[in-house]
Design an enzyme around this catalytic site. Sequence first.
Site, short mmCIF file in Angstrom:
data_model
loop_
_atom_site.label_atom_id
_atom_site.label_comp_id
_atom_site.label_asym_id
_atom_site.label_seq_id
_atom_site.Cartn_x
_atom_site.Cartn_y
_atom_site.Cartn_z
CD GLU A 40 -6.39 -3.87 -3.93
OE1 GLU A 40 -5.84 -4.88 -3.70
OE2 GLU A 40 -5.69 -3.25 -4.74
CG ASP A 70 -4.22 -2.30 -1.62
OD1 ASP A 70 -4.45 -1.39 -2.22
OD2 ASP A 70 -3.20 -3.28 -1.47
CG ASP A 112 -9.10 -0.17 -8.90
OD1 ASP A 112 -8.42 0.79 -8.59
OD2 ASP A 112 -9.05 -0.87 -10.13
CD GLU A 120 -8.56 0.74 -4.76
OE1 GLU A 120 -8.32 1.67 -5.65
OE2 GLU A 120 -7.84 -0.26 -4.79
#
Lengths: 228, 228
Positions: free
Chosen positions: B46, B119, B50, B122
């Site tokens: 994650e 989450d 991101d 990502e």
Amino acid sequence: MAQDIKILEDRLQYHFNNQNYLLNALTHSSFANESKNRSESNERLEFLGDSVLGVVVADYLFRNFPEVPEGELTKKRAALVCEQACCGFSKQLGVGDYLYLSHGEQNSGGRARSSILADAFEAIIAAIYLDGGMEEARKFILRFVLPLLKGHTQKSFKDYKTALQEIIQQNPEEHIHYVLIGETGPDHDKHFTVEVRLNSNVIGRGGGRSKKEAEQQAAREALSLMGY
Amino acid sequence: MAQDIKILEDRLQYHFNNQNYLLNALTHSSFANESKNRSESNERLEFLGDSVLGVVVADYLFRNFPEVPEGELTKKRAALVCEQACCGFSKQLGVGDYLYLSHGEQNSGGRARSSILADAFEAIIAAIYLDGGMEEARKFILRFVLPLLKGHTQKSFKDYKTALQEIIQQNPEEHIHYVLIGETGPDHDKHFTVEVRLNSNVIGRGGGRSKKEAEQQAAREALSLMGY
């Protein structure tokens, strides 16, 4: 106004196919707003460069610290991409001398202002990225970030488990293992407690929100108790 | 536990060389902490995903909205990469059905929890990035982001100057230009005022921290006065 841009390119160790990208990256909004020919400020480049810096650093940390939990990676990235870091990189390159600033900004010390230098560094990243692609940008970024990372790592960013393992394995008869001894709290707010044992002796104990974090903390305590 | 992963790959329109990346991306920390074989949670993925999402969206906005100032780009990116957006993308893919969660998390509605779904989205981005590289990740991301961007753009993210120009140029005799009529404040905190004129008539006025922003606001007012 600004010194010969080719000297800056030498320092960047990158020569532009289209030098306008670099000129744009060096143009502070105070100059752009003042200029008759409506040159564009580096603000949009800074927006892009900030993201390129973020992904290059995240990628590097992810691949090179496979044992380090997400929370630590996030903290580390923040330290490597913050204004202070980027301002320092700009100073290493002497970017201040090459900035296009308004007379007012120049007279009030703009060439040494931390925010202006940091923004210019991010804008230069975007300029290299647009001119030469991601791999050129990566090369440029890592040249500045890695020495800083190395300094941080030695001081504060230990992968404690690896460090402990390296010390212990100097003696092939010694054997380390980690034992989960406690687990409390509801699923979304767990707390784990782990012991690290050398053969059968407890040499450290640690807690955290994941087993991995608890193990790191246990290894950290063991290193500390061993005098490291 | 989780449904056949190949069905999810079909929905992702990406088939993994190493399916472990995807399995890792679907593993919530509650499951990783509970599991005997110490599977790793998706938190590190994650972290990476991101950043990949951030740079892909920044790159797209930068290249496709050359007239839009940095502040608007930043707001737009934030809207496209926020938890709500990423959770929505996960729901489109039905990711919830494929998550590895602890029993407790599952029983308390974890498969529909916004933060968990965001989450995971990502983390899936990072999985594709690691397995197939940046271009595959970009393709995947833009498939979800572009329709959302289009919706936003129609509603609120106008490049007002371009919109105004497009309307005016339907009549080739009409001519638009922007005139700076005011500039106040010190260099680091300037305020600009701009009029947009159709031939010699003022049709809008706007202010901002840069000429570009003031022009956008002037065009916005003109559009609004014209009933758009």
